[in-house]
Design a protein around this motif. Structure first.
Motif, PDB file in Angstrom:
ATOM      1  N   UNK A 293      -8.915  -3.419  -2.097  1.00  0.00           N
ATOM      2  CA  UNK A 293      -9.739  -3.289  -1.172  1.00  0.00           C
ATOM      3  C   UNK A 293      -9.003  -3.356   0.398  1.00  0.00           C
ATOM      4  N   UNK A 294      -8.087  -4.199   0.355  1.00  0.00           N
ATOM      5  CA  UNK A 294      -7.133  -4.121   1.592  1.00  0.00           C
ATOM      6  C   UNK A 294      -6.448  -2.700   1.582  1.00  0.00           C
ATOM      7  N   UNK A 295      -6.103  -2.098   0.712  1.00  0.00           N
ATOM      8  CA  UNK A 295      -5.463  -0.986   0.609  1.00  0.00           C
ATOM      9  C   UNK A 295      -6.446   0.289   1.349  1.00  0.00           C
ATOM     10  N   UNK A 296      -7.739   0.131   1.193  1.00  0.00           N
ATOM     11  CA  UNK A 296      -8.593   1.070   1.802  1.00  0.00           C
ATOM     12  C   UNK A 296      -9.567   1.859   0.518  1.00  0.00           C
ATOM     13  N   UNK A 304     -12.087   1.870   7.388  1.00  0.00           N
ATOM     14  CA  UNK A 304     -10.818   2.133   8.080  1.00  0.00           C
ATOM     15  C   UNK A 304     -10.737   1.316   9.233  1.00  0.00           C
ATOM     16  N   UNK A 305     -11.729   1.446  10.015  1.00  0.00           N
ATOM     17  CA  UNK A 305     -11.736   0.668  11.189  1.00  0.00           C
ATOM     18  C   UNK A 305     -11.219  -1.049  11.087  1.00  0.00           C
ATOM     19  N   UNK A 306     -12.022  -1.478  10.065  1.00  0.00           N
ATOM     20  CA  UNK A 306     -11.577  -2.941  10.123  1.00  0.00           C
ATOM     21  C   UNK A 306     -10.399  -3.175   9.575  1.00  0.00           C
ATOM     22  N   UNK A 307      -9.836  -2.178   8.630  1.00  0.00           N
ATOM     23  CA  UNK A 307      -8.526  -2.299   8.086  1.00  0.00           C
ATOM     24  C   UNK A 307      -7.552  -2.314   9.264  1.00  0.00           C
ATOM     25  N   UNK A 308      -7.604  -1.085   9.940  1.00  0.00           N
ATOM     26  CA  UNK A 308      -6.771  -0.731  11.162  1.00  0.00           C
ATOM     27  C   UNK A 308      -6.702  -2.170  12.057  1.00  0.00           C
ATOM     28  N   UNK A 309      -7.857  -2.648  12.198  1.00  0.00           N
ATOM     29  CA  UNK A 309      -7.861  -3.742  13.345  1.00  0.00           C
ATOM     30  C   UNK A 309      -7.262  -4.961  12.700  1.00  0.00           C
ATOM     31  N   UNK A 310      -7.335  -5.284  11.446  1.00  0.00           N
ATOM     32  CA  UNK A 310      -6.733  -6.500  11.315  1.00  0.00           C
ATOM     33  C   UNK A 310      -5.257  -6.393  10.784  1.00  0.00           C
ATOM     34  N   UNK A 311      -4.581  -5.187  10.316  1.00  0.00           N
ATOM     35  CA  UNK A 311      -3.415  -4.913  10.046  1.00  0.00           C
ATOM     36  C   UNK A 311      -2.384  -4.567  11.097  1.00  0.00           C
ATOM     37  N   UNK A 312      -3.027  -4.156  12.166  1.00  0.00           N
ATOM     38  CA  UNK A 312      -2.005  -3.673  13.177  1.00  0.00           C
ATOM     39  C   UNK A 312      -1.175  -4.870  13.597  1.00  0.00           C
ATOM     40  N   UNK A 365       1.435  -8.677  -1.098  1.00  0.00           N
ATOM     41  CA  UNK A 365       2.357  -7.658  -0.328  1.00  0.00           C
ATOM     42  C   UNK A 365       2.141  -6.181  -0.985  1.00  0.00           C
ATOM     43  N   UNK A 366       1.794  -5.316   0.011  1.00  0.00           N
ATOM     44  CA  UNK A 366       1.661  -3.886  -0.513  1.00  0.00           C
ATOM     45  C   UNK A 366       1.823  -3.294   0.551  1.00  0.00           C
ATOM     46  N   UNK A 367       1.828  -1.625  -0.021  1.00  0.00           N
ATOM     47  CA  UNK A 367       2.132  -0.651   1.133  1.00  0.00           C
ATOM     48  C   UNK A 367       0.863   0.187   1.057  1.00  0.00           C
ATOM     49  N   UNK A 368       0.030   0.157   2.285  1.00  0.00           N
ATOM     50  CA  UNK A 368      -1.180   0.731   2.314  1.00  0.00           C
ATOM     51  C   UNK A 368      -1.425   2.164   2.201  1.00  0.00           C
ATOM     52  N   UNK A 369      -0.136   2.938   2.606  1.00  0.00           N
ATOM     53  CA  UNK A 369      -0.252   4.251   2.362  1.00  0.00           C
ATOM     54  C   UNK A 369      -0.042   4.637   0.743  1.00  0.00           C
ATOM     55  N   UNK A 370       0.907   4.064   0.113  1.00  0.00           N
ATOM     56  CA  UNK A 370       1.163   4.439  -1.274  1.00  0.00           C
ATOM     57  C   UNK A 370       0.221   3.680  -2.303  1.00  0.00           C
ATOM     58  N   UNK A 371      -0.644   2.744  -1.594  1.00  0.00           N
ATOM     59  CA  UNK A 371      -1.723   2.124  -2.279  1.00  0.00           C
ATOM     60  C   UNK A 371      -1.129   1.389  -3.643  1.00  0.00           C
ATOM     61  N   UNK A 372       0.249   0.666  -3.268  1.00  0.00           N
ATOM     62  CA  UNK A 372       0.935  -0.058  -4.276  1.00  0.00           C
ATOM     63  C   UNK A 372       1.499  -1.405  -3.941  1.00  0.00           C
ATOM     64  N   UNK A 373       1.524  -2.247  -4.586  1.00  0.00           N
ATOM     65  CA  UNK A 373       1.796  -3.596  -4.189  1.00  0.00           C
ATOM     66  C   UNK A 373       1.818  -4.814  -5.383  1.00  0.00           C
ATOM     67  N   UNK A 374       1.774  -5.977  -4.807  1.00  0.00           N
ATOM     68  CA  UNK A 374       2.162  -6.982  -5.799  1.00  0.00           C
ATOM     69  C   UNK A 374       1.382  -8.298  -5.438  1.00  0.00           C
ATOM     70  N   UNK A 375       0.812  -9.262  -6.044  1.00  0.00           N
ATOM     71  CA  UNK A 375      -0.099 -10.405  -5.934  1.00  0.00           C
ATOM     72  C   UNK A 375       0.510 -11.313  -6.880  1.00  0.00           C
ATOM     73  N   UNK A 376       0.727 -12.751  -6.548  1.00  0.00           N
ATOM     74  CA  UNK A 376       1.157 -13.664  -7.271  1.00  0.00           C
ATOM     75  C   UNK A 376       0.910 -15.068  -7.048  1.00  0.00           C
ATOM     76  N   UNK A 377       0.406 -15.852  -7.888  1.00  0.00           N
ATOM     77  CA  UNK A 377      -0.049 -17.123  -7.704  1.00  0.00           C
ATOM     78  C   UNK A 377       0.520 -18.285  -8.696  1.00  0.00           C
ATOM     79  N   UNK A 378       0.950 -19.204  -8.114  1.00  0.00           N
ATOM     80  CA  UNK A 378       1.744 -20.418  -8.889  1.00  0.00           C
ATOM     81  C   UNK A 378       1.239 -21.896  -8.674  1.00  0.00           C
TER      82      UNK A 378
END
Length: 432
Positions: A293-296, A304-312, A365-378
């Motif tokens: 969802x954060x990738x758009x 897009x307006x919300x994401x641009x605002x928080x990620x800037x 951590x993710x790349x919004x343009x490539x729509x790729x990233x990773x999440x981890x919990x431990x």
């Protein structure tokens, strides 16, 4: 070799069944909460092998299995997204040391400071609806936040969300951890001295940052957890997402906290009392959906307006580069926006956050343009998986391999040393 857990859809299976049974042309289905979940979101919750392109998943899995041989690790869940689809979900280790109860993609962990991105997203959505002005004085919305020299009349909502209130780092976290009421603590912040005028310097906060939960409750007229579920988690399809200790305890599978010596710890409710700063729980599948969802990829929920605002990138954080100094070969500038960090990594703009409270750690951590990233919990007091995110990004960018996880090169450390060297103290975890 241990077989990867296939993605478990849990309650999502019911939604998928309902969607398939739909004969009408509607493009969505009803969740049990009454929230409409688009069919496209249900599709995004499934594992896609077709979206796999750049990552060597067999190699990644082997390295994570080797990591789990380290004494400081108890349980770990990892999710990878490529091209806007979930491509890998797996649990490693145990929910409780020595129990034999395995961590799976359905096991719920605490997000710790990654929760700040949820709060910022909520406030940005309310701003998009013209219910909040991010540039207005924070005193307009948060009655308990009192700053030195009445600076709450000058500090903006955006300053609160980007840690630019002018307070010293982690102000009154020690008092919060003593059990003092966070609302009373926010009022007593006025007794401190400003280290800079609001909006002019960056200094990480928890007690003050949780003014965001008060803002959300005031504007929506609902408890913070209910508002978050209604506006974010339910429409995204995050069936395990919650913002309370009860939400964690009621999960069918949840990871217990541990110190770096494999000893279980009591699960504290301290940072649930500042839910905007550190109160979110979920399984790794739902965290991957949150990242999508954060990738758009869910514009009906996050525009897009919300994401641009928080990620800037709003403010430079040079100290972050010091904390991540072992990655400086590829890591450039580090900035903070509204509840999100951003970096220049090998010439690419990436967005993410990390979290740490006693017994739990998290990263996204993710790349919004490539729509790729990773999440981890431990569920242990160690930062040892730190570097996982950059190994994944290196694969995505097809960069030469670096042993960022230090699985091959890191000398053995005693658990006490690992805890002492853990640099992720964003939630004031002084017990380490």
């Amino acid at each position: 070799m241990e077989k990867p857990h296939l993605i478990g859809l849990g309650a999502f299976a019911l939604l998928a069944t309902a969607a398939l049974a739909f004969r009408a042309p509607e493009q969505s289905t009803q969740a049990a909460s009454g929230t409409t979940v688009p069919k496209s979101h249900i599709r995004l919750a499934s594992l896609s092998k077709a979206a796999r392109k750049d990552i060597d998943y067999a190699a990644l899995d082997q390295r994570l299995q080797r990591l789990m041989e380290h004494r400081v690790m108890v349980g770990l869940a990892v999710g990878v997204v490529e091209n806007g689809r979930i491509t890998f979900l797996k649990g490693y280790g145990e929910t409780l040391a020595g129990s034999g109860d395995p961590v799976t993609p359905e096991t719920v962990f605490r997000w710790a400071s990654v929760s700040k991105g949820v709060a910022a997203t909520m406030v940005a959505k309310l701003a998009e609806q013209k219910k909040v002005d991010l540039n207005a004085p924070v005193v307009n919305y948060v009655s308990t936040l009192k700053l030195p020299a009445s600076a709450e009349y000058r500090a903006t909502v955006g300053d609160m969300l980007s840690h630019r209130l002018g307070l010293y780092r982690n102000a009154y976290d020690n008092k919060l951890e003593e059990g003092q009421d966070p609302r009373a603590l926010r009022q007593s912040l006025s007794q401190l001295n400003l280290i800079c005028p609001p909006g002019t310097c960056w200094s990480y906060q928890n007690v003050a940052y949780d003014g965001a939960s008060e803002l959300v409750e005031k504007i929506t007229g609902q408890p913070y957890e209910r508002a978050v579920k209604q506006m974010l988690f339910n429409p995204i399809g995050m069936t395990s997402g919650s913002v309370s200790q009860q939400g964690l305890f009621s999960s069918k599978s949840w990871a217990r906290p541990h110190n770096a010596g494999h000893t279980p710890l009591p699960d504290s409710d301290i940072y649930y009392k500042v839910p905007a700063a550190g109160g979110v729980n979920s399984n790794i599948k739902d965290m991957a959906l949150w990242m999508i969802a954060q990738m758009g990829e869910m514009p009906d929920v996050l525009s897009p307006n919300v994401l641009n605002a928080i990620h800037a990138p709003l403010v430079k954080t040079p100290g972050e580069r010091g904390r991540l100094r072992k990655f400086l070969e590829r890591l450039g500038e580090a900035d903070y926006g509204y509840g999100w960090r951003s970096y220049d990594y090998a010439g690419h703009h990436i967005v993410g956050h990390r979290g740490g409270i006693n017994g739990y750690r998290s990263l996204i951590l993710f790349d919004p343009k490539k729509k790729s990233g990773v999440v981890a919990l431990w569920n242990s007091n160690t930062n040892e998986p730190g570097g996982l995110e950059f190994e994944v990004m290196d694969m995505i960018y097809q960069l030469p391999f670096r042993d960022w996880l230090e699985v091959d090169s890191r000398p053995g450390l005693r658990p006490q040393e690992v805890a002492q060297n853990d640099a992720e103290a964003e939630n004031g975890d002084t017990s380490r």
